[in-house]
Design a protein around this motif. Structure first.
Motif, short mmCIF file in Angstrom:
data_model
loop_
_atom_site.label_atom_id
_atom_site.label_comp_id
_atom_site.label_asym_id
_atom_site.label_seq_id
_atom_site.Cartn_x
_atom_site.Cartn_y
_atom_site.Cartn_z
N UNK A 88 -57.48 14.71 -2.48
CA UNK A 88 -56.22 13.97 -2.44
C UNK A 88 -56.25 12.84 -1.43
N UNK A 89 -57.43 12.56 -0.84
CA UNK A 89 -57.63 11.43 0.06
C UNK A 89 -56.75 11.53 1.31
N UNK A 141 -47.76 12.68 7.33
CA UNK A 141 -46.65 13.53 6.87
C UNK A 141 -46.86 13.99 5.44
N UNK A 142 -47.47 13.14 4.57
CA UNK A 142 -47.68 13.59 3.21
C UNK A 142 -48.76 14.65 3.13
N UNK A 143 -49.75 14.59 4.02
CA UNK A 143 -50.77 15.64 4.05
C UNK A 143 -50.17 16.96 4.53
N UNK A 144 -49.28 16.89 5.52
CA UNK A 144 -48.62 18.11 5.99
C UNK A 144 -47.74 18.71 4.90
N UNK A 145 -47.08 17.83 4.13
CA UNK A 145 -46.25 18.32 3.02
C UNK A 145 -47.10 19.03 1.98
N UNK A 146 -48.29 18.50 1.69
CA UNK A 146 -49.18 19.17 0.74
C UNK A 146 -49.65 20.52 1.28
N UNK A 193 -47.54 23.31 11.27
CA UNK A 193 -47.00 22.38 12.25
C UNK A 193 -47.04 20.95 11.76
N UNK A 194 -46.24 20.08 12.40
CA UNK A 194 -46.25 18.67 12.05
C UNK A 194 -47.59 18.02 12.37
N UNK A 195 -48.38 18.61 13.26
CA UNK A 195 -49.70 18.10 13.56
C UNK A 195 -50.78 18.70 12.68
N UNK A 196 -50.40 19.44 11.64
CA UNK A 196 -51.37 20.02 10.72
C UNK A 196 -51.96 21.33 11.15
N UNK A 197 -51.48 21.92 12.25
CA UNK A 197 -51.97 23.22 12.71
C UNK A 197 -51.40 24.30 11.78
N UNK A 198 -52.26 25.18 11.31
CA UNK A 198 -51.88 26.26 10.41
C UNK A 198 -51.72 27.54 11.22
#
Length: 1566
Positions: free
Chosen positions: A1318-1319, A1270-1275, A1156-1161
């Motif tokens: 990756x900070x 957004x960059x963390x979600x992309x990773x 998800x865009x909120x980082x939910x897997x």
């Protein structure tokens, strides 16, 4: 240097030799100083050097050598001085001994020498007789000389003993050092071998996860059972439906259903014996060989052997020289640069397979034979393969004769080279005296030690004859010429047979070449030659007599380079492929085009076409079309615009540039800065050179040392092209060396040159030179006024009228009319002098001039226009008669020019009207004159009071928004701008009574509402409109002139292309707002409303910009169609699907289906995946057709079914209704999509099955900013999507629909540590435990290994994190000590309140650190380096202090960035200066707490030149001023704790410390 000099000089402690100064022919042996201050000679240091490091033999301290090696070490000047002094003294003493030295005699003949010897013996006897007759004194003197000689001999013996002892010790050290080196190399080799075995083990274990494919019989029987179960379930479902609804009997075959239900199950019909069969795999029967083709075969069955497959996202480097060790070609090759991932060396894959034995020839897999046969058929028969592929140019003879190798066959080439080396490693294939070599036979040729290649004999020369022979005995070979078929390279080998016997010659011949027997030939026949002969299609040398020149070959190699190129095959002639090679674009800019090698040689004129008509341009057209500039933006029709005529061809063909757009000046300046740099000059940057320009290609051209944007229009020959300058309109012929590829940022602006023609005039017969020159004298490079009279298609000239731009008050002259007046042109047919209106009739009289600034106020006339006669806008008054403190709206509420000063949301923003600028200017002068020299006054400031406020040194009107705080800070609303600022009461003055009011108008965008059904505007919409509108100039129309605020308005702004864009429509197009639904009125007016009213009053007057929304007038017509009404919305309410079944705590496996865009897997277990397949089949059976679309009320719809992109039905959940689309989440996968309404059906199906995907959140991490960026979600998507991972379920939510806390492992690496590295997140101190840092094996142990772990180091426990002191509540003052200042708003402090209580067991932090430093030798080196990990760091005073790791700052050598937690300063240290921190030091809170100083920020405009390098928004002067202000007694008060800790700082007097910075202009209020 003699012994006496050596005895007087300083010697080395290792070798005992004296230090020597370098002279003309003497190599010096100088004393060098190591880092530990020990001194040794050059020779000893070179023998001690290993891997650029010297280990001191005395103190065992390592010294890193500089780039120059030992010679660059520091030389001890003291010893050099002693040597030089001793040398000078020796030279002085030698000068006195020269006269006493005996003269050496020349050597005599043997006869004379014998005579002299006899004479010397006689003389000796005479001397002895004389000595016997001498007195005793002379005898004593002789004995004394003998004693001195013996003493000297004893001294020499001592020196020899010293040298002997030094050599013995040096030999011991040398043996010890070499032994240690060899042991280290052995350990490294064993470690590499162990890693290869582990890698192979991992590959084999991964194969065990798909063991089901090796049991086809069991799978077949299982499929039969599943098919029977499925048919029985369907029959049972139909029977239940018929029983419930008997009318359904006619829609199904009931007899067949009953037959299916009553059919017995025959257990004997299922073959249960398949369960006793094995898989047929074993590691002991025969070695496993990697196949050439990975994956299943064409029949769908699994491959018989394992396959080492590579990750699909990785590109692999390959070099024939490095991999196969073949002969060197003219180029070294590698695959094209892959931006998607790191390169993987192919040797790493082959290294893992070295221990595998080669299978016998008959065990070649079937798919490998098919691959080789397919390549043979597609490249060697009469119908060659025609297509594209990536190749490596291996050897170039000329453009019509070169060899390539396919990139896809790089692994086969490496394996073939290994096979050939194995065949030639023993005694196989040796030549004997009776063997004969023949032309055309295949042999193995040794290229260098241990490297053999297969080659073909092309020429054989026998001893004696000079011409080549077809065959020759091996004992008579003189010279051979071989062709390396795998590299396309030929070589002459000369055999020296002179002075050798036949056996010796054959033995030496076997060292160079080996024969290939029949068995090896049959085995190698399956591997075709790796080098494919090719030729560029249909080109020949430009001069057939001279042939291909060196320039053509160099151009060929220059384009090909060392990278892989794309080859397109067109046909085949004999054994040669007809191809074209294309160099891939560098992807540095969007305009980069692939370079065709054939076109490039033709462009350079080093080649020409052999069949000019045979080349089909459509067959070789490029896959990418040239990227063109945006077309110029045409002006509006009948609109006056200032322009400059940039280029003139004729009056019907010229170009203009609009003056209103000043971005062309910035573009030109940036072009010069970018392309005048040294890196872009000719030959400086190969990535921007244009090899072969394509027609219509966008480039940057240099003309008169100035760079312009241009477009290639034609080829002129001689490596010259014709270009069109798109910003000026002129054309020039330039060399290709003056062209460069255009970067992407220069495509932002459209072409600035607009092609035009005069609209009212035509040529007489032709455009004469006199007419063109006259036109140039009137308009060329001059400022004119242009008026477009119509619109045209792209590429056609725009019809315009040009008028001279002068300073006269009268109307300007029409340039077309002047040409007709001079008899140089004529009017068009039907247009005469009276019909070609001058500017005063066509434009001047029709223009409605804007009123003068400040001229439109209440009480003025409603519409202001030009006065009669020739009175222009200059005659209007410049200022109003009297000052108006309050804004008054003009009578005309349309097309008002405004400036946006403050934006809160689309429903609340402030603007300044342009006509009120004189009022604002006059107001500022009055305030400055009144309050410039005033002093602060004691005023009881209250809310809503008007005041005069000094904002950044400028006096303005303000109004208090709230009461003054205890710190004398007031929130003031700027009356004339609308925003709120915080000021000290010293900057406030009472406002004069006559000046109260506001010149800012509060507005709101009309006809829109917030998206998503919200009552308030989202933060995204507010930030979006604030970014684009703050400070912008716009055109505004007030919808309703009421006294209520905010006023509903419509706003238009210009984009980069100069077009007016509605902000309302812009927000709607971005999905941030929705259009308001207008109430539908009755199409038929009431009689009482229309009676007595003129028909014209019923017409709607639409705004010009709203012309598309205008409705026609309601005219009475004889027949009127019935009004069309929308059907009523059907109210539907559905319940959500059941929550998922939560897994049990512990380890498990999941397949990640969505992020998800909120980082939910979102993940699915194996059981859920099987249920999902069954569920999907059930959904397709229940939804056989697309339901009829109806308008629904989606607000009450939760569960639904959705038609996905694959035209299959899935279960979903409605999240939001946006326009004509529904935002839906797939409940069984977690994906979120916006789907058209017609593909969503509000019905819950299969509600007995819960949701199949489980939402998860990562354990032990805190995202940066409290939410995943957004960059963390992309990773996360790149690492997890569609991947099966190991998951440890840590905690279950209380709500069954909540997120499960998990720890995800990727190859035994926790995902949380990857995100921290990756900070993208930081470690959660509450969840930090030792177990999280212990890597546990997730795979079960398949073997029982008896490993002795005695003596191995235990895993070091991971300590916790530092704690920080607790601060008082917000608003409560407390004294602090400033520890460190990074920027004026970022400091480190420590609260003095309660600091004396920070003791552990009665011991303070200072005393504890002192005890640790006293025993610093017992501290262990830091071995683990996680981010935020505590440690001890060495400072410049040699002591260790508490610190934490921030990250790596360098890798060669390794250096880490640390922060001293008790001081706040950062430092970069090597790993040898970091130590493990004792556990008791973590009990003390940190002495430096990082805070943000609230109340001020960096200045928006700064004139300071010296800036902070790490924070350029702050000046160095501001930092020094803030440093001075922080000295003394500082008091702090907590302002906010989230998202960052913020405090206010006060000085001794209780004033904010940052006020002097604001007063000096070094900072702004926040």
């Amino acid at each position: 240097m003699n012994r006496r000099e050596c005895s007087s000089s300083v010697i080395c402690n290792i070798c005992g030799l004296a230090y020597i100064l370098p002279e003309d022919e003497i190599v010096g042996n100088l004393p060098h100083v190591l880092l530990c201050s020990h001194i040794f000679c050059t020779a000893c240091l070179r023998s001690l050097e290993f891997n650029n490091v010297i280990l001191c033999p005395e103190c065992q301290v390592e010294s890193n050598l500089p780039e120059g090696g030992v010679d660059e070490l520091q030389v001890d000047s003291r010893i050099i001085g002693l040597i030089y002094t001793a040398k000078i003294n020796n030279m002085k003493s030698h000068r006195g001994d020269i006269a006493q030295r005996p003269i050496r005699r020349m050597p005599l003949s043997p006869l004379k020498e014998a005579k002299e010897t006899q004479q010397e013996e006689n003389n000796t006897e005479q001397v002895l007789l004389q000595m016997g007759n001498k007195d005793p004194l002379k005898i004593d003197k002789a004995e004394k000389a003998v004693e001195e000689a013996l003493a000297q001999a004893s001294e020499n013996m001592a020196k020899l003993e010293n040298i002997h002892q030094t050599l013995v010790m040096g030999l011991t050290v040398q043996v010890k050092r070499e032994k240690a080196r060899l042991l280290m190399e052995i350990n490294e080799t064993m470690d590499r071998a162990f890693s290869v075995l582990q890698k192979r083990k991992g590959v084999l274990l991964s194969e065990l996860s798909n063991m089901e494919q090796y049991f086809p019989s069991s799978g077949k029987e299982l499929g039969r059972v599943e098919d029977r179960k499925k048919s029985l379930e369907i029959a049972m479902q139909k029977a239940r439906q018929v029983r419930q609804f008997p009318s359904l009997e006619s829609y199904c075959n009931l007899d067949k259903v009953l037959e299916t239900l009553q059919a017995p199950v025959d257990v004997q019909s299922f073959d249960m014996s398949c369960l006793s069969l094995g898989c047929g795999l074993s590691l002991t029967k025969e070695p496993v060989r990697p196949q050439q083709q990975c994956g299943p075969s064409r029949t769908g069955h699994p491959p018989p052997n394992h396959c080492d497959s590579l990750p699909s996202r990785q590109e692999h480097k390959w070099s024939p020289r490095a991999s196969s060790q073949g002969p060197p070609t003219e180029l070294d090759y590698h695959c094209p640069a892959a931006d998607s991932g790191p390169n993987v060396i192919i040797e790493e894959i082959i290294e893992g397979e070295q221990d595998q034995a080669l299978p016998p020839p008959q065990t070649t897999p079937t798919n490998e034979k098919q691959t080789l046969q397919r390549r043979k058929n597609t490249q060697r028969d009469g119908t060659p393969y025609q297509g594209k592929g990536w190749v490596l140019v291996m050897h170039v003879v000329n453009p019509n004769h070169f060899y390539v190798g396919y990139v896809s066959e790089r692994k086969e080439s490496v394996l073939l080279s290994r096979k050939i080396n194995d065949l030639c490693s023993g005694d196989r294939g040796l030549f004997s005296r009776n063997d004969t070599v023949a032309k055309g036979s295949v042999i193995f040729v040794k290229w260098k030690a241990g490297v053999w290649c297969r080659a073909t004999l092309t020429e054989v020369f026998q001893s004696g004859p000079l011409e080549a022979v077809p065959s020759c005995p091996v004992t008579q070979l003189a010279r051979i010429r071989v062709f390396f078929m795998d590299y396309g390279y030929s070589k002459d080998i000369t055999l020296q047979s002179e002075n050798k016997s036949p056996d010796q010659f054959v033995q030496s011949l076997n060292q160079l070449m080996r024969r290939v027997d029949v068995a090896v030939q049959s085995e190698l026949r399956r591997s075709p030659p790796q080098a494919v002969k090719c030729s560029l299609k249909d080109i020949v040398p430009s001069d057939l007599a001279k042939g291909w020149t060196v320039e053509a070959q160099n151009a060929f190699r220059q384009v090909v380079g060392t990278a892989a190129v794309e080859m397109q095959v067109f046909g085949q002639e004999t054994d040669c492929l007809l191809v074209d090679l294309k160099k891939a674009p560098m992807d540095r800019c969007a305009s980069d085009m692939p370079v065709s090698l054939r076109d490039y040689l033709l462009f350079l004129e080093v080649a020409r076409l052999y069949f000019p008509m045979a080349w089909n341009t459509e067959a070789v057209q490029c896959d990418r079309r040239p990227l063109l500039f945006y077309p110029p933006v045409f002006p509006h029709v009948h609109t006056e615009l200032n322009a400059v005529v940039s280029h003139i061809n004729t009056p019907s063909d010229f170009y203009i540039q609009l003056v209103d757009n000043m971005e062309i000046l910035l573009l030109t300046s940036k072009l010069q800065d970018c392309y005048n740099s040294a890196a872009v000059q000719r030959g400086g940057d190969q990535g921007l050179e244009v090899y072969c320009p394509v027609l219509e290609q966008a480039v940057v051209a240099c003309y008169d040392k100035v760079w312009y944007r241009a477009q290639v229009m034609g080829h002129c020959g001689g490596r010259k092209v014709e270009v069109l300058f798109v910003d000026t309109g002129n054309r020039k012929v330039l060399s290709v060396y003056d062209l460069r590829k255009i970067r992407d940022e220069f495509f932002a602006l459209p072409a600035m040159a607009i092609k035009c023609c005069l609209v009212d005039v035509v040529r007489l017969a032709t455009w004469t030179e006199a007419c063109i020159e006259r036109f140039k004298s009137l308009a060329d490079q001059r400022l004119v006024m242009a008026v477009a009279t119509g619109t045209v298609q792209a590429g056609m000239p725009l019809p315009v009228r040009l008028f001279e731009s002068g300073e006269s008050s009268g109307p300007p002259a029409n340039i077309g009319k002047l040409l007709v007046k001079d008899s140089l042109a004529s009017f068009k047919t039907g247009v005469g002098p009276q019909e070609a209106p001058p500017v005063d009739a066509a434009v001047w009289d029709a223009a409605v001039w804007d009123p003068p600034v400040g001229g439109l106020c209440a009480g003025d006339q409603d519409a202001v226009g030009p006065s009669s006669g020739d009175t222009g806008p200059e005659d209007q008054p410049a200022e109003p008669a009297e000052f108006q403190p309050q804004l008054r709206l003009p009578g005309n509420l349309e097309d008002l020019k405004v400036r946006v000063t403050q934006v809160t949301s689309p429903g609340s923003f402030h603007v300044q009207l342009a006509h009120a600028d004189p009022q604002l200017k006059r107001l500022c002068e009055m305030l400055k004159q009144e309050y410039a020299r005033s002093e602060p006054q004691a005023v009881d400031w209250k809310a809503d009071m008007y005041c005069a406020a000094s904002v950044n040194g400028v006096w303005e009107r303000g109004q208090l928004d709230a009461a003054v705080t205890a710190s004398n800070i007031a929130e003031v609303v700027r009356c004339d701008f609308g925003n709120t600022v915080k000021l000290h009461v010293d900057n406030l003055r009472p406002l004069l009574p006559g000046l109260e009011g506001s010149l800012a108008l509060k507005c709101a965008l009309s006809d829109i509402r917030p998206a998503g059904g919200r009552a308030t505007w989202t933060a995204t919409a507010c930030d979006f409109i604030s970014y684009y509108l703050t400070g912008a100039t716009a055109i505004m129309t007030i919808k309703e002139g009421t006294e209520q605020r905010p006023v509903p308005v419509s706003l238009f702004c210009s984009n980069f292309a100069g077009q007016d864009v509605s902000i309302t429509d812009f927000l709607v197009s971005k999905g941030l707002a929705l259009k308001m639904r207008k109430k539908r009125e009755s199409p038929v007016p009431h009689l009482e409303e229309t009676a007595g009213e003129p028909l014209g009053d019923e017409l709607h007057k639409a705004h010009p910009r709203d012309s598309t929304d205008a409705r026609p007038a309601l005219l009475p017509t004889p027949s009127k169609p019935a009004p069309r009404t929308n059907p009523a919305l059907e109210k539907v309410k559905t319940q959500p699907y059941s929550p998922p079944e939560l897994p049990s705590l512990g380890w498990g496996k999941m397949t990640i289906s969505a992020i998800g865009d909120d980082g939910i897997v979102y993940g699915m277990t194996r059981q859920a995946e099987q249920q999902f397949e069954l569920l999907r089949e059930r959904l397709q059976q229940q939804m056989k057709t697309l339901p009829r679309h109806k308008p629904y009320t989606w607000k009450s719809v939760l569960g639904c079914v959705v038609m996905g992109p694959d035209m299959l039905w899935y279960r979903g959940q409605v999240m939001e209704f946006i326009g004509g689309q529904v935002k839906v989440r797939y409940v069984d996968q977690g994906l979120v999509e916006s789907i058209p309404v017609c593909h969503v059906y509000p019905k819950v199906l299969c509600d007995d099955v819960p949701q199949l995907c489980v939402p998860c959140q990562l354990h032990g991490v805190i995202p940066v900013g409290k939410s995943w960026q957004w960059d963390a979600v992309a990773l996360l998507k790149e690492l997890l999507l569609t991947r099966r991972v190991d998951v440890q379920f840590m905690d279950l939510p209380s709500d069954s629909r909540g997120c499960v806390t998990v720890q995800i492992s990727l190859d035994a690496m926790p995902l949380s540590r990857i995100m921290i590295h990756h900070q993208h997140a930081s470690a959660d101190p509450s969840a930090l435990t030792q177990e999280e840092y212990v890597l546990t094996s997730l795979a079960p142990d398949l073997d029982d290994w008896d490993i002795d772990t005695e003596g191995l180091l235990e895993l070091e426990p991971v300590l916790g994190v530092f704690t920080y002191p607790t601060l008082p509540e917000e608003g409560e003052p407390f004294p602090v000590q400033i520890k460190h200042l990074r920027t004026p708003t970022e400091v480190f402090l420590y609260p003095l309140k309660g600091s004396d209580d920070s003791e552990v067991n009665g011991v303070g932090l200072e005393e504890a650190l002192t005890r640790v430093n006293d025993n610093r030798d017992s501290l262990q080196l830091l071995s683990d380096f996680p981010i935020e990990a505590p440690c001890l760091a060495e400072y410049i005073d040699g002591k260790y202090y508490r610190a934490k790791l921030l990250g790596f700052s360098g890798l060669n050598p390794v250096k880490l960035l640390i922060r001293h937690v008790d001081f706040g300063s950062d430092d970069t240290l090597p790993i040898n200066k970091l130590r493990q921190i004792p556990a008791h030091l973590l009990l003390y809170p940190c002495k430096a707490l990082k805070v943000r100083v609230a109340g001020f920020s960096a200045p928006r405009v700064s004139l300071e030149q010296e800036l902070l390098p790490y924070s350029p928004e702050w000046s160095m002067k501001a930092a020094l001023e803030m440093l001075d202000l922080l000295h003394g007694n500082i008091t702090a008060s907590v302002a906010a704790r989230e998202p960052d800790l913020a405090v206010f700082l006060f000085d001794d007097s209780g004033a904010l410390v940052h006020l002097p910075l604001v007063e000096k202009g070094l900072a702004d209020f926040e």
